[in-house]
Design a protein around this motif. Sequence first.
Motif, PDB file in Angstrom:
ATOM      1  N   GLN A   1      -8.789 -15.053 -59.045  1.00  0.00           N
ATOM      2  CA  GLN A   1      -9.623 -13.889 -59.350  1.00  0.00           C
ATOM      3  C   GLN A   1     -10.701 -14.309 -60.341  1.00  0.00           C
ATOM      4  O   GLN A   1     -10.396 -14.870 -61.386  1.00  0.00           O
ATOM      5  CB  GLN A   1      -8.727 -12.817 -59.965  1.00  0.00           C
ATOM      6  N   MET A   2     -11.948 -14.019 -60.002  1.00  0.00           N
ATOM      7  CA  MET A   2     -13.045 -14.422 -60.874  1.00  0.00           C
ATOM      8  C   MET A   2     -13.951 -13.227 -61.146  1.00  0.00           C
ATOM      9  O   MET A   2     -14.263 -12.456 -60.234  1.00  0.00           O
ATOM     10  CB  MET A   2     -13.853 -15.537 -60.218  1.00  0.00           C
TER      11      MET A   2
ATOM     12  N   ARG B   1     -14.280 -14.144 -66.537  1.00  0.00           N
ATOM     13  CA  ARG B   1     -12.827 -14.373 -66.500  1.00  0.00           C
ATOM     14  C   ARG B   1     -12.467 -15.107 -65.229  1.00  0.00           C
ATOM     15  O   ARG B   1     -13.048 -14.842 -64.176  1.00  0.00           O
ATOM     16  CB  ARG B   1     -12.047 -13.066 -66.415  1.00  0.00           C
TER      17      ARG B   1
ATOM     18  N   SER C   1      -8.708 -16.082 -63.276  1.00  0.00           N
ATOM     19  CA  SER C   1      -7.259 -16.250 -63.305  1.00  0.00           C
ATOM     20  C   SER C   1      -6.819 -16.860 -61.985  1.00  0.00           C
ATOM     21  O   SER C   1      -7.415 -16.615 -60.943  1.00  0.00           O
ATOM     22  CB  SER C   1      -6.535 -14.931 -63.567  1.00  0.00           C
TER      23      SER C   1
ATOM     24  N   MET D   1      -3.374 -17.248 -59.804  1.00  0.00           N
ATOM     25  CA  MET D   1      -1.951 -17.004 -59.580  1.00  0.00           C
ATOM     26  C   MET D   1      -1.437 -18.113 -58.681  1.00  0.00           C
ATOM     27  O   MET D   1      -2.018 -18.380 -57.620  1.00  0.00           O
ATOM     28  CB  MET D   1      -1.750 -15.653 -58.907  1.00  0.00           C
TER      29      MET D   1
ATOM     30  N   SER E   1     -12.019 -23.210 -72.081  1.00  0.00           N
ATOM     31  CA  SER E   1     -10.905 -22.478 -71.473  1.00  0.00           C
ATOM     32  C   SER E   1     -10.760 -22.820 -69.995  1.00  0.00           C
ATOM     33  O   SER E   1      -9.644 -23.039 -69.503  1.00  0.00           O
ATOM     34  CB  SER E   1     -11.120 -20.965 -71.619  1.00  0.00           C
TER      35      SER E   1
ATOM     36  N   GLY F   1       3.621 -18.735 -61.340  1.00  0.00           N
ATOM     37  CA  GLY F   1       3.052 -18.192 -62.571  1.00  0.00           C
ATOM     38  C   GLY F   1       1.556 -17.983 -62.447  1.00  0.00           C
ATOM     39  O   GLY F   1       0.990 -18.095 -61.358  1.00  0.00           O
ATOM     40  N   MET F   2       0.932 -17.647 -63.548  1.00  0.00           N
ATOM     41  CA  MET F   2      -0.506 -17.368 -63.539  1.00  0.00           C
ATOM     42  C   MET F   2      -1.160 -18.011 -64.751  1.00  0.00           C
ATOM     43  O   MET F   2      -0.647 -17.931 -65.863  1.00  0.00           O
ATOM     44  CB  MET F   2      -0.760 -15.864 -63.578  1.00  0.00           C
ATOM     45  N   LEU F   3      -2.312 -18.619 -64.539  1.00  0.00           N
ATOM     46  CA  LEU F   3      -3.139 -19.126 -65.631  1.00  0.00           C
ATOM     47  C   LEU F   3      -4.358 -18.227 -65.754  1.00  0.00           C
ATOM     48  O   LEU F   3      -4.961 -17.857 -64.747  1.00  0.00           O
ATOM     49  CB  LEU F   3      -3.577 -20.562 -65.353  1.00  0.00           C
ATOM     50  N   GLU F   4      -4.723 -17.926 -66.970  1.00  0.00           N
ATOM     51  CA  GLU F   4      -5.818 -16.994 -67.188  1.00  0.00           C
ATOM     52  C   GLU F   4      -6.781 -17.527 -68.241  1.00  0.00           C
ATOM     53  O   GLU F   4      -6.388 -17.815 -69.358  1.00  0.00           O
ATOM     54  CB  GLU F   4      -5.235 -15.655 -67.657  1.00  0.00           C
ATOM     55  N   SER F   5      -8.027 -17.649 -67.851  1.00  0.00           N
ATOM     56  CA  SER F   5      -9.098 -17.956 -68.800  1.00  0.00           C
ATOM     57  C   SER F   5      -9.861 -16.644 -68.959  1.00  0.00           C
ATOM     58  O   SER F   5     -10.651 -16.258 -68.103  1.00  0.00           O
ATOM     59  CB  SER F   5      -9.977 -19.064 -68.224  1.00  0.00           C
ATOM     60  N   ALA F   6      -9.574 -15.963 -70.047  1.00  0.00           N
ATOM     61  CA  ALA F   6      -9.962 -14.554 -70.181  1.00  0.00           C
ATOM     62  C   ALA F   6     -11.341 -14.365 -70.790  1.00  0.00           C
ATOM     63  O   ALA F   6     -11.932 -15.302 -71.318  1.00  0.00           O
ATOM     64  CB  ALA F   6      -8.934 -13.830 -71.045  1.00  0.00           C
TER      65      ALA F   6
ATOM     66  N   GLN G   1      -9.113 -26.148 -69.683  1.00  0.00           N
ATOM     67  CA  GLN G   1      -7.658 -26.088 -69.892  1.00  0.00           C
ATOM     68  C   GLN G   1      -6.970 -25.538 -68.642  1.00  0.00           C
ATOM     69  O   GLN G   1      -5.903 -26.016 -68.246  1.00  0.00           O
ATOM     70  CB  GLN G   1      -7.322 -25.183 -71.083  1.00  0.00           C
ATOM     71  N   LEU G   2      -7.599 -24.540 -68.043  1.00  0.00           N
ATOM     72  CA  LEU G   2      -7.024 -23.949 -66.834  1.00  0.00           C
ATOM     73  C   LEU G   2      -6.905 -25.031 -65.751  1.00  0.00           C
ATOM     74  O   LEU G   2      -5.840 -25.214 -65.147  1.00  0.00           O
ATOM     75  CB  LEU G   2      -7.892 -22.780 -66.363  1.00  0.00           C
TER      76      LEU G   2
END
Lengths: 337, 337, 337, 337
Positions: free
Chosen positions: C149-150, C240, C242, C244, C129, C248-253, C132-133
């Motif tokens: 944000q981590m 996690r 993310s 911003m 993930s 937009g925002m990408l998020e590896s949750a 991909q981010l």
Amino acid sequence: MNKKQRVALLGCGFIGEVHAANLQAHPGAELVWVADAEPARAAAFATRFGARAASVTEAINDGQIDMVLIASATPTHADLLEAAARVGKAIYCEKPVDLSLERARKAVSNVLPYNVPVTVGFNRRFDVSHLQLKQQLRQGRIGSAELIQMVCRSSSMPPLAYLQASGGQMRDQAIHFFDLLRWLTEQEVTEVAAMGAALALPSISEFADVDTSTLLLRLQSGALAQLDNARRTGYGYDERISVMGSDGMLESASQPQRGVSCYQGAQVQQPGLLPDWFSRVQPTYYAHLDAFIRSLNGEQVGDLPGLEDGLRAQAIAEAAVISLAERRFCQVENVLI
Amino acid sequence: MNKKQRVALLGCGFIGEVHAANLQAHPGAELVWVADAEPARAAAFATRFGARAASVTEAINDGQIDMVLIASATPTHADLLEAAARVGKAIYCEKPVDLSLERARKAVSNVLPYNVPVTVGFNRRFDVSHLQLKQQLRQGRIGSAELIQMVCRSSSMPPLAYLQASGGQMRDQAIHFFDLLRWLTEQEVTEVAAMGAALALPSISEFADVDTSTLLLRLQSGALAQLDNARRTGYGYDERISVMGSDGMLESASQPQRGVSCYQGAQVQQPGLLPDWFSRVQPTYYAHLDAFIRSLNGEQVGDLPGLEDGLRAQAIAEAAVISLAERRFCQVENVLI
Amino acid sequence: MNKKQRVALLGCGFIGEVHAANLQAHPGAELVWVADAEPARAAAFATRFGARAASVTEAINDGQIDMVLIASATPTHADLLEAAARVGKAIYCEKPVDLSLERARKAVSNVLPYNVPVTVGFNRRFDVSHLQLKQQLRQGRIGSAELIQMVCRSSSMPPLAYLQASGGQMRDQAIHFFDLLRWLTEQEVTEVAAMGAALALPSISEFADVDTSTLLLRLQSGALAQLDNARRTGYGYDERISVMGSDGMLESASQPQRGVSCYQGAQVQQPGLLPDWFSRVQPTYYAHLDAFIRSLNGEQVGDLPGLEDGLRAQAIAEAAVISLAERRFCQVENVLI
Amino acid sequence: MNKKQRVALLGCGFIGEVHAANLQAHPGAELVWVADAEPARAAAFATRFGARAASVTEAINDGQIDMVLIASATPTHADLLEAAARVGKAIYCEKPVDLSLERARKAVSNVLPYNVPVTVGFNRRFDVSHLQLKQQLRQGRIGSAELIQMVCRSSSMPPLAYLQASGGQMRDQAIHFFDLLRWLTEQEVTEVAAMGAALALPSISEFADVDTSTLLLRLQSGALAQLDNARRTGYGYDERISVMGSDGMLESASQPQRGVSCYQGAQVQQPGLLPDWFSRVQPTYYAHLDAFIRSLNGEQVGDLPGLEDGLRAQAIAEAAVISLAERRFCQVENVLI
């Protein structure tokens, strides 16, 4: 400590490979022989998995073998099952016993007197999510089951040759869910109604097959079930089961891939479903094998699918085939007799 | 039966409209007077909402008025608050009392002796999800709060004129979350560290503002909190609060729009977040007003934000402004004195 | 065809086992020697993984060895790194090079002249993930990064002995995310502010450690980042990231377990997060090893973490330690010098 | 500017209230008359919504009335529809036209010659998610529709008296989805198979009703659809539609409430589904009314459900009733004739 089960594996195709790797990894199993209709294939396979190649007859009849795993072509299953039972082996047999319900029924009645442990390859019973569903259902978490919804949609069309030999969507694909339905609800299916169409590959209607189908199933208890099947989606592998009970719903949902989400404008792009059936189903082969081996070691293992389960699921499939063809409701008991 | 609160609404701008519609809909309120710096605007507004227009002075001093709702421009809040308190009205005052903490403090000390009911417009306390979070936290569902994470990101940049008059991101945007943090945890903030940047609209750094900022906040109990603020996202309105406790986490998440998902290939396209802050916050204005009116009728209503709450949140904002500018940790108590 | 890398594995603890299993499974590697401070442990380990036991010195100096994998106790890393470099081996070194930034810096300057391939164990760069981010971020999918944000929260407290030897939460746990932040954004961190507390296990404050911490990090570009760390949650493993961006925002949750959902009354009970860090991180060890082996075979492999990356991440950790202790913003460049 | 539609509302029950509030809020409508079988009820209703009470006959025949909204008891619909058409009014008629398909058919043939605008209350066509689904389907986003799945499950059992007058689950509940299916796919249903049971309230089988049912529907194009209906769940209101096409799937899913999630141990507790059908459906009444009013003003408004749509959906319901009772597939065309 338990002794290792010494195993003869019959069939070196795709599913044979899956079983070989699991046998190699299982601490309670030893892969001794591999056999295949093509001896050269068996030889290469033996090298790869640290086993020895043999003919099917040799492999089955070796006195040191405890267990036979039948992963050969479907038309050979019934004969091999009978042969392995005759010499007292424990048997893991890929489904179905035979595409003909009559031949399957005969094989079962031939095998039963030998009283050997047999399990039939309904490995989806060992899916972690489905298992949780069954466990919570049994515990009465949602009351009694009233409405079951099942979805079984493969991501891509199998090759035509596969389809032609498969026995059709009911006997090949839906059959896993006929077994899951019986297993989850602990109820027999009494009546089936099915509609189908060849939408993705219209040419398969030439041999009376469908690639898209929807079914209604009535259970003994009066509960109702639905199933839909598709041979290909445009969006990955979609397998789901939900059970609505008198006091809530349990859902074993489609499983997404891991990955990143993109939030943009008014939309979120998220990882889609698992790419194919094997990504979902792979761990269940090991779990099924493991449960069988543990049962051979005297452990109490719940819900191993047996020969009778194989026949019951096939009978539902036959009823579905009749319903599809004749556009009428079909009682399963008429097929069973 | 309770008597209807007779209300004078001061300010006929955007937020005045929101309040007017809520007053009209509330069975316990009667909108009697509306006033605005521009009399023509007040007149049109009065027609629209079935009220009468008056000057601010007339509206406040009408003996039949029970409650004054101050929704006028920020620089007028402190004076109107004092004026309404002097004549014994219940007061709903939009935040902040004044952009200057000193003026706000003085207004509060002028108002307190009159002992009138006052609530300050921290309406986000009435968000349904945040309320559930607080309730479950109080019930001890996750043990004691240890790590709070807050996100406050608007979807689109306000106009430059708005920004110039706003007092900056800490005093205008983050302040809601300073209040939420105190309210949720029932703890005071002792120390703040903040970093900020003007990334979306660099020109606002000319008046020492930022549009993107991150903060650390230490609570009395030793628990830690984070907050990030953005003036515009490319993906809708993103407001989230999570509280990690000693035994789990509570999450009041960003809210998606309702809509359709598209599963295709290896992705799922889902509805994105709510389009703007108002879509999320709208119901809280009514809920806050309703709680205030019920408290005026003698009901026990928990957690109405009061004047002291206004000052406390402003003090945290001042500490954050100092931390941002001077790149140092800042004790809130130094600002409060 | 590529030749197999012949590997000496130093250290037979938990992480040594992970690497041994991966080396065994990797078609391009052959595990030849294993060594450990306790020879008996090495011997048992050798039997289990089909290798031979040796002393550390023998293992490193065997001329047939291509690659040394350092998975021993942290205080031995720097010496072993230098020793392996001197004899020209490729080196996969678990992080950190040394808990002392000074010693680590010296080791790096000793090793660099030998010009051997070295990678440092920041395996989380190989999380599917996160990868991909990074890929989508580089492609400009969300514009330029503005707010990162981590979250890095382990499920359960490590043993006290581990904590005492760990160097503290910044150097042991947060360091992975310092590396991830640099890797994802391709930006250096210039300034750090950190708050921390010993909330889960207050006794660790005796050796100046914390179990809960929050950080602000400023990047060269002006972008801002947040990180929070916890040593134990009551709800599984929560990792996690993310980002911003301007568009937009990408998020590896956080990743949930597979399982069943129960819909009942006004709630849905769903599968929680992965149970522990290893469930999430396990595949990255293989992926990292594989990338390193492919790079040794001359393939272009992006973003292998090198010695310089190790030093940079450690410098951020040192700055964070200072910020935590002295309650002040800390410039990373002051630590680096 | 458009003139306001002057409306007579017939029926002051629950659904009448919904319409009255919407008419009051709509800028293009003026609620003039309300009528009810109980004059006292109409009088109270009139006061509440700022209208005047009248007898049904007066209300319909008032020359100043533009539009009649029929929200009275089902058995009165057909007569009122005919009466309003005779005097040239635009008509919004709650579904069904009549429980008897024959009577409904006659009413339609009586009304058509008057050529007045009529819409039938299939308001679910105006659900925002379903509308998005239809729009994306029409745009060809997932290719041609192959497999449609619909779920229609109310949260709680209606009163027995309601059920006795309802015409049964097919005519009362499922009928909305028969209309949605035709509307979404722009295909006629050719064949139906249905299974049903009275599981939640067995006594309703005394009047041949069911509370749980599953249906298969075949469309002209060869595509297949499934529908299941339940009168009560233990988990809120569950309405879903998904359409699998040749190139993906569109899903208009069940809608959860807003609220807080609790992460604890190995589970996450999330907000459940909307509590009841009205929470979901409420906005569609306004949207339907609005579309009808705009069409009266000459705007092009797509897909207003008309009289013919009402008959078609009823015919499918009749076919389903036959299939349920006689356990056989039923052709819709046999019912239509």
